[in-house]
Design a protein around this motif. Structure first.
Motif, short mmCIF file in Angstrom:
data_model
loop_
_atom_site.label_atom_id
_atom_site.label_comp_id
_atom_site.label_asym_id
_atom_site.label_seq_id
_atom_site.Cartn_x
_atom_site.Cartn_y
_atom_site.Cartn_z
N MET A 69 0.84 -1.20 0.00
CA MET A 69 0.00 0.00 0.00
C MET A 69 0.87 1.25 0.00
O MET A 69 1.99 1.24 0.49
N ARG A 70 0.32 2.32 -0.52
CA ARG A 70 0.96 3.63 -0.42
C ARG A 70 0.06 4.51 0.42
O ARG A 70 -1.10 4.75 0.07
N LEU A 71 0.58 4.98 1.55
CA LEU A 71 -0.22 5.67 2.54
C LEU A 71 0.29 7.08 2.79
O LEU A 71 1.47 7.37 2.63
N LEU A 72 -0.63 7.94 3.22
CA LEU A 72 -0.27 9.27 3.68
C LEU A 72 -0.82 9.44 5.09
O LEU A 72 -2.02 9.28 5.31
N VAL A 73 0.06 9.75 6.03
CA VAL A 73 -0.32 9.96 7.42
C VAL A 73 -0.29 11.46 7.69
O VAL A 73 0.77 12.09 7.62
N ILE A 74 -1.45 12.05 8.01
CA ILE A 74 -1.53 13.47 8.33
C ILE A 74 -1.78 13.56 9.82
O ILE A 74 -2.91 13.38 10.29
N GLU A 75 -0.74 13.84 10.57
CA GLU A 75 -0.78 13.78 12.03
C GLU A 75 0.23 14.78 12.58
O GLU A 75 1.39 14.77 12.20
N ASP A 76 -0.22 15.67 13.48
CA ASP A 76 0.68 16.69 14.01
C ASP A 76 1.51 16.21 15.20
O ASP A 76 2.49 16.86 15.57
N ASP A 77 1.15 15.10 15.80
CA ASP A 77 1.95 14.51 16.87
C ASP A 77 3.12 13.77 16.23
O ASP A 77 2.94 12.70 15.64
N ARG A 78 4.32 14.34 16.31
CA ARG A 78 5.46 13.77 15.60
C ARG A 78 5.79 12.35 16.05
O ARG A 78 6.14 11.50 15.22
N ASP A 79 5.69 12.08 17.33
CA ASP A 79 5.99 10.74 17.83
C ASP A 79 4.98 9.72 17.29
O ASP A 79 5.36 8.63 16.85
N ALA A 80 3.71 10.09 17.33
CA ALA A 80 2.66 9.19 16.84
C ALA A 80 2.82 8.95 15.34
O ALA A 80 2.71 7.82 14.85
N LEU A 88 -5.61 7.43 3.08
CA LEU A 88 -5.15 8.56 3.86
C LEU A 88 -5.52 8.31 5.32
O LEU A 88 -6.66 7.95 5.62
N ILE A 89 -4.57 8.47 6.22
CA ILE A 89 -4.81 8.37 7.66
C ILE A 89 -4.73 9.78 8.21
O ILE A 89 -3.66 10.40 8.21
N VAL A 90 -5.87 10.32 8.65
CA VAL A 90 -5.97 11.74 8.97
C VAL A 90 -6.38 11.95 10.42
O VAL A 90 -7.45 11.48 10.85
N ASP A 91 -5.55 12.69 11.16
CA ASP A 91 -5.92 13.08 12.51
C ASP A 91 -6.97 14.19 12.41
O ASP A 91 -6.90 15.05 11.53
N ARG A 92 -7.92 14.17 13.31
CA ARG A 92 -9.00 15.17 13.22
C ARG A 92 -8.55 16.56 13.64
O ARG A 92 -8.91 17.55 13.01
N MET A 93 -7.75 16.65 14.69
CA MET A 93 -7.31 17.95 15.21
C MET A 93 -5.93 18.27 14.64
O MET A 93 -4.92 17.73 15.09
N LEU A 94 -5.88 19.13 13.64
CA LEU A 94 -4.64 19.49 12.96
C LEU A 94 -4.45 21.00 12.94
O LEU A 94 -5.43 21.75 12.86
#
Length: 232
Positions: A1-12, A48-54
């Motif tokens: 798979m080719r994924l995009l992770v949109i997450e502001d928590d750098r560790d996560a 796309l894996i997207v965090d809600r609070m960005l």
């Protein structure tokens, strides 16, 4: 798979990206909604894996904007907001699945794989998961590579390298581009790691075939093309 992770928590984000890459998948990341939207608009991602609070643009706005642009890439929403109303809002914004935090990576993986299968089985989208250059084929979902109908087993890094070259078939891919997108280096480590991997990949792709697929462009990088041709 080719994924995009949109997450502001750098560790996560780093944990998710590392875990998927260890399984042989390709994973990019963005730390805010605007950068995530730009990458999702340009890249051919399976999920796309997207965090809600960005920051800059919240996750639901990212999803709405993508849907308004006709981009139908499946979206898995991650959020600490796990109430029914929160999940409903996420799905109505255009999300395809909703996973409350905290979560187990095994569940994240299973849900992501399910979305990727759904995308691959949908009408008109199967081609998005495959690349073909001449008699060389790469399937990003099954992780299968073949040339002339002959299966070619590759290591995860070799698969990522070939995928990047096939996505840019016919274009010169520079050393810097490979370091950033295949090795995730944003500096030149001054090693021959690229040359070694390209050499190994060439030996696997070209064994038993008359014409090479990967060509060296002296002073620039590499180009993958089907027609016969040597170093430039």
């Amino acid at each position: 798979m080719r994924l995009l992770v949109i997450e502001d928590d750098r560790d996560a984000s780093a944990y998710i990206v590392k875990a998927f890459r260890e399984l042989g998948h390709t994973a990019d990341s963005a730390e805010n909604g605007l950068d995530g939207y730009a990458l999702a608009s340009e890249g051919a991602y399976d999920v796309l894996i997207v965090d809600r609070m960005l920051p800059k643009l919240d996750g639901l706005s990212v999803i709405r904007s993508l849907r308004e642009q006709g981009i139908a890439t499946p979206v898995l929403i991650l959020s600490a907001l796990g109430q029914v109303d929160d999940r409903v809002k996420g799905l109505r914004a255009g999300g395809d699945d909703y996973l409350p935090k905290p979560y187990a990576f095994s569940e994240l993986l299973a849900r992501t794989e399910a979305l990727a299968r759904r995308r691959g089985g949908a009408s008109g989208t199967a081609e998005d998961t495959r690349y073909r250059v001449g008699d060389l084929e790469l399937d990003r979902l099954s992780h299968r590579v073949s040339r002339g109908g002959k299966d070619i087993p590759l290591q995860p890094r070799e698969f990522r390298l070939l995928e990047y070259l096939m996505r840019h078939a016919g274009q010169v891919v520079t050393r810097t581009m490979l370091l950033e997108h295949v090795w995730d280096y944003h500096f030149d480590p001054q090693t021959n790691v690229i040359d070694v991997h390209v050499s190994r990949l060439r030996s696997k792709l070209d064994k038993g075939f008359a014409h090479p697929m990967i060509h060296t462009v002296r002073g620039s990088g590499y180009v993958l093309r089907a027609e016969e041709g040597g170093a430039v």
